[in-house]
Design a protein around this motif. Structure first.
Motif, PDB file in Angstrom:
ATOM      1  N   ALA A 352       0.833  -1.217   0.000  1.00  0.00           N
ATOM      2  CA  ALA A 352       0.000   0.000   0.000  1.00  0.00           C
ATOM      3  C   ALA A 352       0.863   1.261   0.000  1.00  0.00           C
ATOM      4  CB  ALA A 352      -0.922  -0.002   1.209  1.00  0.00           C
ATOM      5  N   HIS A 353       0.848   1.991  -1.112  1.00  0.00           N
ATOM      6  CA  HIS A 353       1.690   3.187  -1.237  1.00  0.00           C
ATOM      7  C   HIS A 353       0.911   4.384  -1.761  1.00  0.00           C
ATOM      8  CE1 HIS A 353       1.690   1.388  -5.232  1.00  0.00           C
ATOM      9  NE2 HIS A 353       2.056   2.550  -5.725  1.00  0.00           N
ATOM     10  N   THR A 354      -0.417   4.245  -1.802  1.00  0.00           N
ATOM     11  CA  THR A 354      -1.278   5.361  -2.183  1.00  0.00           C
ATOM     12  C   THR A 354      -2.251   5.624  -1.032  1.00  0.00           C
ATOM     13  OG1 THR A 354      -3.026   3.983  -3.161  1.00  0.00           O
ATOM     14  CG2 THR A 354      -1.176   4.604  -4.593  1.00  0.00           C
ATOM     15  N   PRO A 355      -2.843   6.819  -0.971  1.00  0.00           N
ATOM     16  CA  PRO A 355      -3.815   7.091   0.094  1.00  0.00           C
ATOM     17  C   PRO A 355      -4.955   6.075   0.123  1.00  0.00           C
ATOM     18  CG  PRO A 355      -3.177   9.141  -0.969  1.00  0.00           C
ATOM     19  CD  PRO A 355      -2.570   8.035  -1.782  1.00  0.00           C
ATOM     20  N   ASP A 356      -5.503   5.762  -1.040  1.00  0.00           N
ATOM     21  CA  ASP A 356      -6.627   4.839  -1.107  1.00  0.00           C
ATOM     22  C   ASP A 356      -6.240   3.451  -0.619  1.00  0.00           C
ATOM     23  OD1 ASP A 356      -9.384   4.138  -2.060  1.00  0.00           O
ATOM     24  OD2 ASP A 356      -8.254   2.853  -3.419  1.00  0.00           O
ATOM     25  N   ALA A 357      -5.083   2.969  -1.036  1.00  0.00           N
ATOM     26  CA  ALA A 357      -4.652   1.625  -0.643  1.00  0.00           C
ATOM     27  C   ALA A 357      -4.380   1.551   0.851  1.00  0.00           C
ATOM     28  CB  ALA A 357      -3.406   1.225  -1.427  1.00  0.00           C
ATOM     29  N   LEU A 358      -3.700   2.576   1.395  1.00  0.00           N
ATOM     30  CA  LEU A 358      -3.394   2.568   2.827  1.00  0.00           C
ATOM     31  C   LEU A 358      -4.677   2.618   3.649  1.00  0.00           C
ATOM     32  CD1 LEU A 358      -1.183   2.623   4.996  1.00  0.00           C
ATOM     33  CD2 LEU A 358      -1.232   5.122   4.863  1.00  0.00           C
ATOM     34  N   GLU A 359      -5.620   3.443   3.224  1.00  0.00           N
ATOM     35  CA  GLU A 359      -6.876   3.554   3.972  1.00  0.00           C
ATOM     36  C   GLU A 359      -7.657   2.244   3.924  1.00  0.00           C
ATOM     37  OE1 GLU A 359     -10.008   7.000   4.838  1.00  0.00           O
ATOM     38  OE2 GLU A 359      -9.744   6.595   2.698  1.00  0.00           O
ATOM     39  N   LYS A 360      -7.685   1.598   2.764  1.00  0.00           N
ATOM     40  CA  LYS A 360      -8.417   0.344   2.646  1.00  0.00           C
ATOM     41  C   LYS A 360      -7.823  -0.731   3.557  1.00  0.00           C
ATOM     42  CE  LYS A 360     -10.469   0.809  -1.944  1.00  0.00           C
ATOM     43  NZ  LYS A 360     -10.435   0.389  -3.361  1.00  0.00           N
ATOM     44  N   VAL A 361      -6.506  -0.811   3.590  1.00  0.00           N
ATOM     45  CA  VAL A 361      -5.867  -1.812   4.460  1.00  0.00           C
ATOM     46  C   VAL A 361      -6.222  -1.543   5.918  1.00  0.00           C
ATOM     47  CG1 VAL A 361      -3.675  -2.686   5.333  1.00  0.00           C
ATOM     48  CG2 VAL A 361      -3.971  -2.324   2.888  1.00  0.00           C
ATOM     49  N   LEU A 362      -6.091  -0.296   6.341  1.00  0.00           N
ATOM     50  CA  LEU A 362      -6.350   0.038   7.746  1.00  0.00           C
ATOM     51  C   LEU A 362      -7.825  -0.119   8.106  1.00  0.00           C
ATOM     52  CD1 LEU A 362      -3.956   3.084   8.135  1.00  0.00           C
ATOM     53  CD2 LEU A 362      -3.757   0.859   9.258  1.00  0.00           C
ATOM     54  N   LEU A 363      -8.713   0.222   7.190  1.00  0.00           N
ATOM     55  CA  LEU A 363     -10.142   0.039   7.445  1.00  0.00           C
ATOM     56  C   LEU A 363     -10.493  -1.439   7.586  1.00  0.00           C
ATOM     57  CD1 LEU A 363     -11.779   2.680   5.066  1.00  0.00           C
ATOM     58  CD2 LEU A 363     -11.853   2.656   7.557  1.00  0.00           C
ATOM     59  N   ASN A 364      -9.781  -2.276   6.848  1.00  0.00           N
ATOM     60  CA  ASN A 364     -10.029  -3.710   6.944  1.00  0.00           C
ATOM     61  C   ASN A 364      -9.420  -4.325   8.195  1.00  0.00           C
ATOM     62  OD1 ASN A 364     -11.403  -5.077   4.418  1.00  0.00           O
ATOM     63  ND2 ASN A 364     -10.183  -3.385   3.632  1.00  0.00           N
ATOM     64  N   LEU A 365      -8.372  -3.697   8.717  1.00  0.00           N
ATOM     65  CA  LEU A 365      -7.756  -4.217   9.941  1.00  0.00           C
ATOM     66  C   LEU A 365      -8.539  -3.796  11.185  1.00  0.00           C
ATOM     67  CD1 LEU A 365      -3.922  -3.731   9.293  1.00  0.00           C
ATOM     68  CD2 LEU A 365      -5.316  -5.778   8.981  1.00  0.00           C
ATOM     69  N   SER A 366      -9.174  -2.641  11.130  1.00  0.00           N
ATOM     70  CA  SER A 366      -9.871  -2.118  12.312  1.00  0.00           C
ATOM     71  C   SER A 366     -10.899  -3.083  12.899  1.00  0.00           C
ATOM     72  CB  SER A 366     -10.536  -0.778  11.977  1.00  0.00           C
ATOM     73  OG  SER A 366      -9.555   0.211  11.732  1.00  0.00           O
ATOM     74  N   PRO A 367     -11.770  -3.708  12.085  1.00  0.00           N
ATOM     75  CA  PRO A 367     -12.778  -4.595  12.674  1.00  0.00           C
ATOM     76  C   PRO A 367     -12.204  -5.865  13.299  1.00  0.00           C
ATOM     77  CG  PRO A 367     -13.408  -3.909  10.450  1.00  0.00           C
ATOM     78  CD  PRO A 367     -11.980  -3.538  10.635  1.00  0.00           C
ATOM     79  N   ILE A 368     -10.999  -6.289  12.864  1.00  0.00           N
ATOM     80  CA  ILE A 368     -10.460  -7.543  13.372  1.00  0.00           C
ATOM     81  C   ILE A 368      -9.398  -7.334  14.445  1.00  0.00           C
ATOM     82  CG2 ILE A 368     -10.901  -8.679  11.156  1.00  0.00           C
ATOM     83  CD1 ILE A 368      -7.923  -8.536  10.548  1.00  0.00           C
ATOM     84  N   LYS A 369      -9.082  -6.071  14.741  1.00  0.00           N
ATOM     85  CA  LYS A 369      -8.035  -5.822  15.723  1.00  0.00           C
ATOM     86  C   LYS A 369      -8.526  -6.138  17.134  1.00  0.00           C
ATOM     87  CE  LYS A 369      -8.349  -1.061  17.364  1.00  0.00           C
ATOM     88  NZ  LYS A 369      -7.556   0.112  17.705  1.00  0.00           N
ATOM     89  N   LYS A 370      -7.633  -6.682  17.947  1.00  0.00           N
ATOM     90  CA  LYS A 370      -7.936  -7.011  19.340  1.00  0.00           C
ATOM     91  C   LYS A 370      -7.015  -6.251  20.291  1.00  0.00           C
ATOM     92  CE  LYS A 370      -9.515 -11.584  17.927  1.00  0.00           C
ATOM     93  NZ  LYS A 370      -9.256 -13.050  17.953  1.00  0.00           N
TER      94      LYS A 370
END
Length: 494
Positions: A352-370
């Motif tokens: 992930a090296h673009t704003p959109d890619a970085l945001e998508k990765v982080l948005l997908n990690l947020s629901p599964i983070k513990k």
């Protein structure tokens, strides 16, 4: 092959010499010229091939193709000189003709978009291979046949220059490859590298800001991406993307759409459930509804899988075989590549090296983070400065702690790049700056505790870092492995 045969589909003027001369190879770079080569003079942003004609003569080229008036006093009278209006336009025609149009020998899939090209290509290739197809792939992970690298010259990171591309296609044809999946970059399209490729399928993943340093404007970038689809008799398009209607309008044949929970899509996904190991969802089509599991986490995996499913259906596979193949797929190197530490934290290395890619990765990690999410990232030098602060803001908004570091500084001062990124940081005290990337990664790993996630973003599987014109060995995944080997007894890759 006779030069006249190679030039069969081109309008040209013979300035001197004989078009019946025999050509053993085609070169667009002075370093590739061999005895009895045809040398094509390309005008680039930094170098002009017309300045290397003397070298071509000395290295044994027997013919050259030019597009502008040049002095020929140092060219032997018996050397053939051909003039065309545009050597960049002529090059793919020449290359395809020289290698006897290899893309006609297999089914060719082209994947374009700002993000997801590598992942979608990898999923399609994995599914096809699982069901017994012999598959070629071309893209950022290299040129391969069934995951085995083939010898290929590369001067570009994603879509090879047209001569190198056609040479790889010829090698794939000669090894009886049935299907080829290729990442098609915006610059590959703009510079006409794929002009003579016979595509069977074109896939659009998404569009967001990137490569403005190469294109000058977002509009030029978009138009380059759009130019793939008039070349494709069948297209697969992400209807969730804001620019989907423009890509639908660019198609020149039949098309299907895919989307997440989008009822207008021909293929959609519902009931998505994701954890750190993978994602479950239901795929819905007018002819079927099936449960799917893919062992790669994140909602973007759902979107990528929909594109792959749609493509493989078009290529003749049954949905049951596709779903079974997806159960066994592994993520491509550097795309959310995951290591589970024995200490209980998880590390993910992603491109992930673009704003959109970085945001998508982080948005997908947020629901599964513990636990906490740590992000290690930077921005490349000599590239679009406008996205730096945006990426800083995204990282600070969707993570618990950020370590800003270098990516590929190239000719820029790292401190200047980091200052641009820092302008977007929203939470003072929740980040730090460590210029040395290896040290930054080690710092994040040393801070991580059980249930935390460490995302190392921006470089994926790149094996070197560009600093002031030199390349030094650096692979993010290797840094993680070394750290864990030094600080833990075993590591587990997921």
């Amino acid at each position: 092959m006779k030069l006249q045969t190679i030039l069969n589909k081109i309008d040209y003027t013979t300035l001197q010499g004989d078009v019946q001369v025999n050509i053993e190879s085609v070169a667009y770079h002075s370093g590739l010229i061999q005895q009895d080569s045809l040398f094509i003079c390309l005008e680039g942003t930094k170098r002009d091939g017309h300045d290397y004609i003397a070298q071509a003569v000395m290295k044994g080229a027997v013919a050259i193709v030019i597009q502008k008036q040049v002095g020929l006093e140092f060219v032997p009278d018996d050397m053939t000189v051909i003039q065309v209006d545009d050597t960049r336009h002529a090059l793919p025609i020449i290359a395809s003709q020289f290698y006897s149009h290899p893309s006609q020998a297999f089914r060719l899939v082209g994947v374009t978009g700002t993000n997801g090209k590598t992942s979608v290509s990898h999923l399609i290739s994995s599914i096809l291979q699982y069901t017994g197809r012999k598959v070629g792939t071309v893209g950022t992970l290299g040129n391969r046949i069934n995951n085995e690298d083939i010898k290929a010259y590369r001067t570009t990171p994603t879509t090879p220059e047209t001569v190198d591309l056609q040479a790889s296609f010829a090698a794939m044809r000669d090894q009886s490859v049935t299907d080829v999946v290729m990442e098609v970059s915006s610059m590959g399209l703009k510079n006409k590298r794929v002009l003579e490729c016979q595509f069977d399928v074109g896939i659009f993943t998404n569009l967001s800001q990137d490569h403005l340093d190469d294109h000058g404007s977002f509009e030029d970038y978009k138009e380059s991406k759009l130019s793939l689809f008039p070349m494709c008799p069948y297209s697969i398009l992400n209807i969730d993307d804001p620019f989907a209607s423009e890509f639908i309008g660019a198609t020149n044949g039949s098309y299907e759409t895919y989307g997440i929970e989008n009822k207008e899509a021909d293929l959609n996904a519902t009931g998505i459930k994701s954890d750190e190991k993978g994602v479950h969802f239901q795929v819905n089509h007018k002819e079927f509804q099936n449960d799917v599991y893919v062992p790669i986490p994140g909602e973007f995996t759902v979107s990528n899988s929909l594109a792959a499913i749609c493509c493989c259906l078009h290529l003749g596979l049954d949905i049951e075989d596709i779903i079974e193949a997806l159960k066994h797929v592994k993520g491509p190197d550097g795309r959310l590549q995951t290591i589970h530490s024995p200490e209980g934290y998880t590390v993910m290395v992603d491109y992930a090296h673009t704003p959109d890619a970085l945001e998508k990765v982080l948005l997908n990690l947020s629901p599964i983070k513990k636990g906490n999410i740590f992000v290690v990232f930077g921005c490349g030098g000599d590239r679009d400065r406008g996205k730096r602060a945006v990426m800083g803001e995204i990282a600070s908004r969707w993570s618990d702690y950020v370590i800003l570091t270098t990516d590929n500084p190239r000719s820029e001062e790292p401190a200047s790049i980091l200052a641009d990124v820092e302008e977007g940081m929203q939470a003072p005290g929740d980040y730090e700056i460590i210029e040395d990337r290896e040290e930054a990664i080690q710092r994040a790993l040393s801070m991580a505790e059980p249930r935390d996630i460490v995302l190392i973003a921006g470089r994926g599987n790149e094996n070197y870092q560009e600093v002031n014109g030199s390349k030094r060995s650096l692979n993010d995944f290797d840094v993680v492995e070394r750290f864990m080997n030094q600080h833990t007894s075993t590591i587990k890759e997921g």
